[in-house]
Scaffold this motif. Structure first.
Motif, short mmCIF file in Angstrom:
data_model
loop_
_atom_site.label_atom_id
_atom_site.label_comp_id
_atom_site.label_asym_id
_atom_site.label_seq_id
_atom_site.Cartn_x
_atom_site.Cartn_y
_atom_site.Cartn_z
N VAL A 248 0.84 -1.20 0.00
CA VAL A 248 0.00 0.00 0.00
C VAL A 248 0.87 1.25 0.00
N GLU A 249 1.92 1.25 0.83
CA GLU A 249 2.81 2.41 0.88
C GLU A 249 3.54 2.60 -0.45
N ALA A 250 3.97 1.50 -1.06
CA ALA A 250 4.65 1.61 -2.35
C ALA A 250 3.70 2.12 -3.42
N ALA A 251 2.41 1.78 -3.31
CA ALA A 251 1.43 2.30 -4.27
C ALA A 251 1.33 3.82 -4.16
N ALA A 252 1.39 4.34 -2.92
CA ALA A 252 1.37 5.80 -2.76
C ALA A 252 2.59 6.43 -3.41
N ALA A 253 3.76 5.78 -3.30
CA ALA A 253 4.95 6.30 -3.96
C ALA A 253 4.81 6.22 -5.48
N ALA A 254 4.22 5.13 -5.99
CA ALA A 254 4.03 4.99 -7.43
C ALA A 254 3.09 6.05 -7.97
N GLN A 255 2.12 6.48 -7.16
CA GLN A 255 1.19 7.52 -7.59
C GLN A 255 1.91 8.84 -7.85
N LEU A 256 3.04 9.07 -7.17
CA LEU A 256 3.79 10.32 -7.33
C LEU A 256 4.86 10.24 -8.42
N ARG A 257 4.92 9.11 -9.15
CA ARG A 257 5.89 9.02 -10.23
C ARG A 257 5.61 10.08 -11.29
N ARG A 301 11.01 0.10 -7.34
CA ARG A 301 11.87 -0.78 -6.54
C ARG A 301 11.19 -1.14 -5.23
N ALA A 302 10.55 -0.15 -4.60
CA ALA A 302 9.82 -0.41 -3.35
C ALA A 302 8.65 -1.35 -3.60
N LEU A 303 7.98 -1.16 -4.74
CA LEU A 303 6.84 -2.02 -5.06
C LEU A 303 7.29 -3.45 -5.31
N ASP A 304 8.40 -3.61 -6.03
CA ASP A 304 8.94 -4.94 -6.29
C ASP A 304 9.28 -5.66 -4.99
N GLU A 305 9.97 -4.97 -4.08
CA GLU A 305 10.35 -5.59 -2.81
C GLU A 305 9.13 -5.89 -1.95
N ALA A 306 8.15 -4.99 -1.94
CA ALA A 306 6.97 -5.18 -1.09
C ALA A 306 6.15 -6.37 -1.56
N ILE A 307 5.95 -6.51 -2.88
CA ILE A 307 5.19 -7.65 -3.40
C ILE A 307 5.94 -8.95 -3.15
N GLY A 308 7.27 -8.92 -3.32
CA GLY A 308 8.06 -10.12 -3.04
C GLY A 308 7.96 -10.54 -1.58
N HIS A 309 8.01 -9.56 -0.67
CA HIS A 309 7.87 -9.87 0.76
C HIS A 309 6.48 -10.42 1.05
N THR A 583 6.75 9.60 0.43
CA THR A 583 8.11 10.14 0.61
C THR A 583 8.95 9.22 1.48
N ARG A 584 8.34 8.67 2.53
CA ARG A 584 9.09 7.74 3.38
C ARG A 584 9.54 6.51 2.58
N VAL A 585 8.66 6.01 1.73
CA VAL A 585 9.02 4.85 0.90
C VAL A 585 10.17 5.19 -0.03
N ARG A 586 10.12 6.35 -0.66
CA ARG A 586 11.17 6.73 -1.61
C ARG A 586 12.51 6.93 -0.90
N VAL A 587 12.47 7.48 0.30
CA VAL A 587 13.72 7.66 1.05
C VAL A 587 14.32 6.30 1.40
N GLU A 588 13.49 5.33 1.75
CA GLU A 588 13.99 4.01 2.10
C GLU A 588 14.55 3.27 0.89
N HIS A 589 14.24 3.75 -0.32
CA HIS A 589 14.69 3.04 -1.53
C HIS A 589 15.52 3.93 -2.44
N GLY A 590 16.32 4.81 -1.85
CA GLY A 590 17.34 5.49 -2.62
C GLY A 590 17.20 6.98 -2.78
N ALA A 591 16.06 7.57 -2.43
CA ALA A 591 15.92 9.03 -2.54
C ALA A 591 16.75 9.71 -1.45
#
Length: 648
Positions: A248-257, A301-309, A583-591
């Motif tokens: 869900v959090e990664a989806a919020a980050a994807a919305q801001l792409r 990248r966050a979405l890929d890792e989240a779905i894999g987890h 923003t938190r998700v993007r920071v955790e994945h390289g921002a």
């Protein structure tokens, strides 16, 4: 043009059309079948044995059970049906004691109304219990019931027991199925959200996902709090539900792409739907990893890792129960929960206000029918009870909808009472009328009232044998009860004329400020349980804002107009919460990581906004240059500035 203007003036007001619009909800066929059998079978037994009145009382208890049968999980159904039935039996016992006692009955029912209103604020089960306590007390004080004293409560409990048994018949065959269904439904809501990223439908899908998450956690945690020890199945479902949160959090980050990157590849929602199927079917064991595109940035990248987890957790046969408990917090013991409920009951201002409003209206209704000869006067107090139920929404709209629903229900009841012969014909007629209750209850309050009214009239006729002569008095009594509720339960209370949207928004913004301070000042992987609890609180805050907004829209002017004025700020606060998560998700994945000074500046601006929303004071101007244009918090800072501009 003149004709169009005249038609506009003659059109019903928007608050009424909003309340009367049927909600889009599927027909609960299992509940329809249960209601039909539970209310008609006792009448068949009573008719066969020559005890029609006994059968009517059992059906009346079954009606209460049908109204309260709203839980998904089987264990919760036991609690949600049994506890209100026991409290309702106490209510009919107290009411029967003061039957025909005049002013003593007025005093006792007023006191019961105070208690009913106060306990309704504790929770959902307490709310239904408070409703049945007062309803059955009114019935016991207004109708001559069979003796001895223990027989009416026993018959009512028997009716509730019939509903409980029918609702639990499939438990041995479907144990755990409802819980798996709500978790799988949340996964599918996440898939819908991923499909909507970058489109105008994203906000609607996100709100639907929030409702699904809240419902799933309510179902699982309520069952968890009522179990002693740990259930392997329940721990697994909680772990699966927790695992979808990073998606869900990664989806919020994807919305801001950036929009030039195009829509999100369909492989992402497809992978989540496959996980939903695995959850619903209870599959465990090794499974192939989801086939996803190569990540193109922090969001994917966050979405890929989240779905894999999530895939690992879904297919994991034995999740760590202690990790699940630590993430969610341990459920409070029974003694602690009882202490909290007592504190909420006795010390909450809202609890006392609701109790006093309900007691005032019931007291006035009982005084009125004691001074003026009103036939079968208990219906006035019954109407007040339904209209004034504190957690059913707007008192004003409920009063109007109750009057309209009663009128529609009387139209259904008139041919039944006038043409259907007493005896065995009552059984199939009750089967048909009872089936309408769960089918129409999902459509809205007015529809539920229209379905319940003919059932209650038919049961009253079996106890009183008045036939068609019940119809007009019931309409008059309902209108009197609605009028009392409007005058004494709505107009006399200043809070009725104000919305609580600002207070709810202030809570959401204040919690966002706390989350910003926590989320961007800890390293990835640290304090994750605390951040998880804050995120859940944030999205529950948004649900509370939405609920209050929808309630205010059903009020008459000027409340509805004031609510409309809050709408842009409601959207702005939702965007702040989404942007914070993304923003938190993007920071955790390289921002880039924001500095403590930048985090503090954004948190202070949010805290100032929350205080301004709560007090109405003028917002201070933020310091210039606190946030660099290329900072990781720049997008969040922009959303905060937009909300502050609207608040001014």
């Amino acid at each position: 043009m003149a004709r169009r203007s005249r038609a506009t003036r003659l059109a019903p007001p928007s608050w009424l059309t909003e309340s009367l619009r049927p909600q889009a909800a599927p027909v609960p066929w299992a509940a329809v079948a249960r209601a039909s059998v539970a209310l008609s079978a006792p009448l068949a037994v009573g008719t066969a044995t020559g005890r029609t009145g006994y059968g009517a009382l059992v059906s009346m208890g079954a009606l209460s059970g049908v109204i309260g049968d709203t839980a998904d999980a089987y264990r919760m159904r036991v609690f949600n049906i049994a506890v209100p039935q026991l409290v309702g039996a106490l209510g009919v016992l107290l009411g029967a004691v003061v039957y025909g006692e005049g002013w003593t009955a007025v005093a006792v029912l007023t006191l019961i109304a105070l208690v009913s209103g106060m306990i309704s604020s504790i929770g959902a089960v307490a709310s239904v219990s408070g409703l049945l306590l007062l309803l059955n007390a009114v019935v016991g004080a207004g109708l001559p019931l069979p003796s001895p004293w223990w027989l009416p409560p026993l018959l009512l409990l028997t009716g509730g027991g019939v509903v409980l048994v029918l609702s639990l018949i499939a438990w041995p065959l479907r144990a755990g199925t409802p819980e798996r269904g709500v978790v799988a439904g949340t996964y599918r809501a996440v898939a819908d959200l991923l499909e909507a990223t970058g489109s105008r439908g994203y906000d609607e899908k996100r709100r639907a996902l929030t409702d699904s998450l809240n419902h799933a956690y309510d179902v699982l945690l309520a069952r968890r709090a009522r179990r002693h020890g740990r259930s392997r199945t329940l721990v697994r479902l909680l772990a699966q539900l927790n695992a979808v949160i990073p998606v869900v959090e990664a989806a919020a980050a994807a919305q801001l792409r950036p929009t030039e990157l195009g829509p999100l590849p369909a492989a992402y929602p497809a992978a989540v739907r496959q996980l939903a199927d695995a959850v619903e079917q209870g599959r465990a064991g090794p499974a192939p990893a989801p086939v996803l595109p190569e990540p193109g940035g922090p969001s994917t990248r966050a979405l890929d890792e989240a779905i894999g987890h999530a895939a690992t957790v879904v297919h994991e046969p034995e999740p760590d129960p202690y990790a699940t408990a630590d993430r969610l917090g341990r459920p409070a013991g029974l003694r602690d929960r009882a202490r909290r409920a007592a504190r909420a009951l006795l010390l909450s201002g809202a609890s006392w206000r609701y109790g006093l409003r309900l007691a005032l209206c019931i007291g006035l209704a009982q005084v009125l029918v004691s001074v003026i000869a009103v036939p079968r006067s208990y219906w006035v107090a019954l109407t007040v009870t339904f209209v004034m139920k504190p957690d059913f929404g707007s008192v004003f709209s409920r009063a109007v909808l109750r009057a309209l629903g009663t009128a529609a229900g009387l139209l259904i009841a008139m041919p039944v009472l006038a043409e259907v012969p007493r005896g065995w014909w009552d059984v199939p007629m009750m089967a048909v009328l009872a089936a309408l209750i769960p089918a129409l209850s999902a459509k809205g309050y007015a529809f539920q009232t229209a379905a319940i009214t003919p059932v209650i009239l038919l049961l009253s006729d079996l106890l009183n044998h008045q036939g068609f002569h019940l119809v007009l008095p019931r309409l008059y009594d309902s209108l009197i009860g609605c009028a009392i509720s409007l005058l004494a339960g709505y107009l006399l209370w200043p809070e009725s004329w104000h919305t609580r949207i600002g207070d709810r928004l202030a809570d959401a913004v204040a919690d966002t400020a706390s989350y910003v301070s926590l989320a961007f000042t800890t390293r990835p992987g640290r304090d994750e349980p605390a951040r998880a609890r804050y995120r859940r609180r944030l999205y529950r805050d948004l649900s509370a804002v939405r609920s209050e907004f929808q309630r205010a829209l059903t009020e008459p002017p000027p409340v509805a107009a004031r609510a409309q004025a809050w709408w842009p700020l409601v959207i702005a606060v939702e965007r702040i919460v989404d942007t914070t998560t993304a923003t938190r998700v993007r920071v955790e994945h390289g921002a880039p990581v924001p500095s403590p000074a930048e985090v503090g500046a954004v948190a202070r601006e949010l805290a100032d906004l929350a205080e301004a929303l709560r007090t109405g004071e003028v917002l201070p101007e933020p310091p210039e240059g606190a946030i660099a244009p290329d900072c990781a918090l720049a997008r969040l800072h922009h959303e905060v500035h937009a909300a502050r501009a609207m608040a001014r």
